[in-house]
Scaffold this motif. Sequence first.
Motif, PDB file in Angstrom:
ATOM      1  N   ALA A   1       0.851  -1.191   0.000  1.00 52.89           N
ATOM      2  CA  ALA A   1       0.000   0.000   0.000  1.00 52.89           C
ATOM      3  C   ALA A   1       0.884   1.237   0.000  1.00 52.89           C
ATOM      4  N   ASN A   2       0.571   2.194  -0.860  1.00 48.42           N
ATOM      5  CA  ASN A   2       1.288   3.466  -0.894  1.00 48.42           C
ATOM      6  C   ASN A   2       0.572   4.501  -0.036  1.00 48.42           C
ATOM      7  N   ILE A   3       1.337   5.213   0.772  1.00 46.33           N
ATOM      8  CA  ILE A   3       0.816   6.362   1.496  1.00 46.33           C
ATOM      9  C   ILE A   3       1.818   7.490   1.279  1.00 46.33           C
ATOM     10  N   GLY A   4       1.596   8.645   1.899  1.00 45.57           N
ATOM     11  CA  GLY A   4       2.572   9.718   1.783  1.00 45.57           C
ATOM     12  C   GLY A   4       1.927  11.081   1.692  1.00 45.57           C
ATOM     13  N   ALA A   5       2.525  12.026   2.404  1.00 43.53           N
ATOM     14  CA  ALA A   5       2.032  13.395   2.396  1.00 43.53           C
ATOM     15  C   ALA A   5       2.506  14.114   1.146  1.00 43.53           C
ATOM     16  N   SER A   6       1.695  15.069   0.673  1.00 45.37           N
ATOM     17  CA  SER A   6       2.068  15.883  -0.486  1.00 45.37           C
ATOM     18  C   SER A   6       2.096  17.350  -0.062  1.00 45.37           C
ATOM     19  N   PRO A   7       2.684  18.223  -0.883  1.00 45.90           N
ATOM     20  CA  PRO A   7       2.700  19.644  -0.535  1.00 45.90           C
ATOM     21  C   PRO A   7       1.304  20.247  -0.404  1.00 45.90           C
ATOM     22  N   ASN A   8       0.306  19.618  -1.040  1.00 52.97           N
ATOM     23  CA  ASN A   8      -1.040  20.179  -1.057  1.00 52.97           C
ATOM     24  C   ASN A   8      -1.970  19.581  -0.014  1.00 52.97           C
ATOM     25  N   SER A   9      -1.553  18.468   0.596  1.00 48.16           N
ATOM     26  CA  SER A   9      -2.500  17.782   1.477  1.00 48.16           C
ATOM     27  C   SER A   9      -1.772  16.840   2.415  1.00 48.16           C
ATOM     28  N   SER A  10      -2.379  16.601   3.583  1.00 46.67           N
ATOM     29  CA  SER A  10      -1.950  15.578   4.535  1.00 46.67           C
ATOM     30  C   SER A  10      -0.868  16.082   5.488  1.00 46.67           C
ATOM     31  N   ASN A  11      -0.637  15.273   6.553  1.00 46.73           N
ATOM     32  CA  ASN A  11       0.349  15.602   7.576  1.00 46.73           C
ATOM     33  C   ASN A  11       0.770  14.317   8.271  1.00 46.73           C
TER      34      ASN A  11
END
Length: 460
Positions: A79-89
């Motif tokens: 499963a891939n997860i990961g924060a992006s500059p536009n969303s998530s923390n």
Amino acid sequence: MRTEWIAKRRGQANVSQMHYARQGVITEEMHYVATRENLPAELIRDEVARGRMIIPANINHPNLEPMCIGIASKCKVNANIGASPNSSNIDEEVAKLNLAVKYGADTVMDLSTGGGNLDEIRTAIINASPVPIGTVPIYQALESVHGKIENLTADDFLHIIEKHAQQGVDYMTIHAGILIEYLPLVRNRITGIVSRGGGIIARWMLHHHKQNPLYTHFDDIIEIFKKYDVSFSLGDSLRPGCTHDASDEAQLSELKTLGQLTRRAWEHDVQVMVEGPGHVPMDQIEFNVKKQMEECSEAPFYVLGPLVTDIAPGYDHITSAIGAAMAGWYGTAMLCYVTPKEHLGLPNAEDVRNGLIAYKIAAHAADIARHRPGARDRDDELSKARYNFDWNRQFELSLDPDRAREYHDETLPADIYKEAEFCSMCGPKFCPMQTKVDADALTELEKFLAKEASSKQPVA
């Protein structure tokens, strides 16, 4: 679990599972994997020594519960997860990790490109994870030069790779197979280069007119991986981004190079799996799996999808799970899930759930098709529960018990219906499984049919 195991190996020049396997040693991790897979420990050692199986287990990830990826074991799902500059923390990514583990992810890749301090996000994920964690270090390398690709140097790449290894990353995608001479081969593609890491390396080579630094410094990366037991996940930078581009010269040229790099890593007892496409029509999936085995000497194959059609944005967890089941059947060792948000946006928790369950179905279907020992046991148990109207047992055996219970209870929510011999589809009068035929009745019927047959008279 692994603290004492790891303590025995610290300070040695090569602490990889392949190194010990080739010395005839069955490590504690190999014993643990053998128990999980219900396979002989000696078989696990043999497969790791040969390179057909990897056990991703960085010595700086002590809370890891060892698992394996290889054709001799069950088909795995990442499963891939990961924060992006536009969303998530950080909190949201750790929550996604926990959800992925809950629903059966065998490994998790942190593909963070922003949304906070990348080192802090990665450390939090590793510390919370009982499954192997993979990363793509080139993302942080680009971040370290503020997005100016032309400013990247080989030392920048090596510095970030070693940092990830020190933090406990178990496997890394290394885009070492895309060579400068392969770039003209994408000219006739519809979607060009769709790998983020591959795109970064391609732009660097186009700017400098120099060979891929991950290729020219591959031996330096090997030395880092030896020290921490990091496994290579050799990235397919030229994977097809649409079915039109599948199995073209660009993809297959890079695959040949990935095979050469695989064997070079094996010369140093470093573990390798090889990443694969992408978008592939159904009739080309078997060819792609067999071609990878041929070119890469049967190193474990790890595929993204493959998506079998390009016209279903919002449903690509389905278009790709079709291809994933076929790829697993033909011998792919691990499937990288695709969520409904593929091509559209950053997945949220519900997208992670839907993508992962779709891929657990695909992997399990592949295990059944390959006749892996015990693969169908759970199916048979659930079928017995279904035939006996044991609703709670059905839920318990489901890949997603919460969803199964939720759908049942939408129309028959009261507890009394957990004892009912029907669901809302057929109702109490039309359920065919209420036709219970006992052994005595069948015996009498067989006698009757035998008598009719002996008189050669057709049954009226």
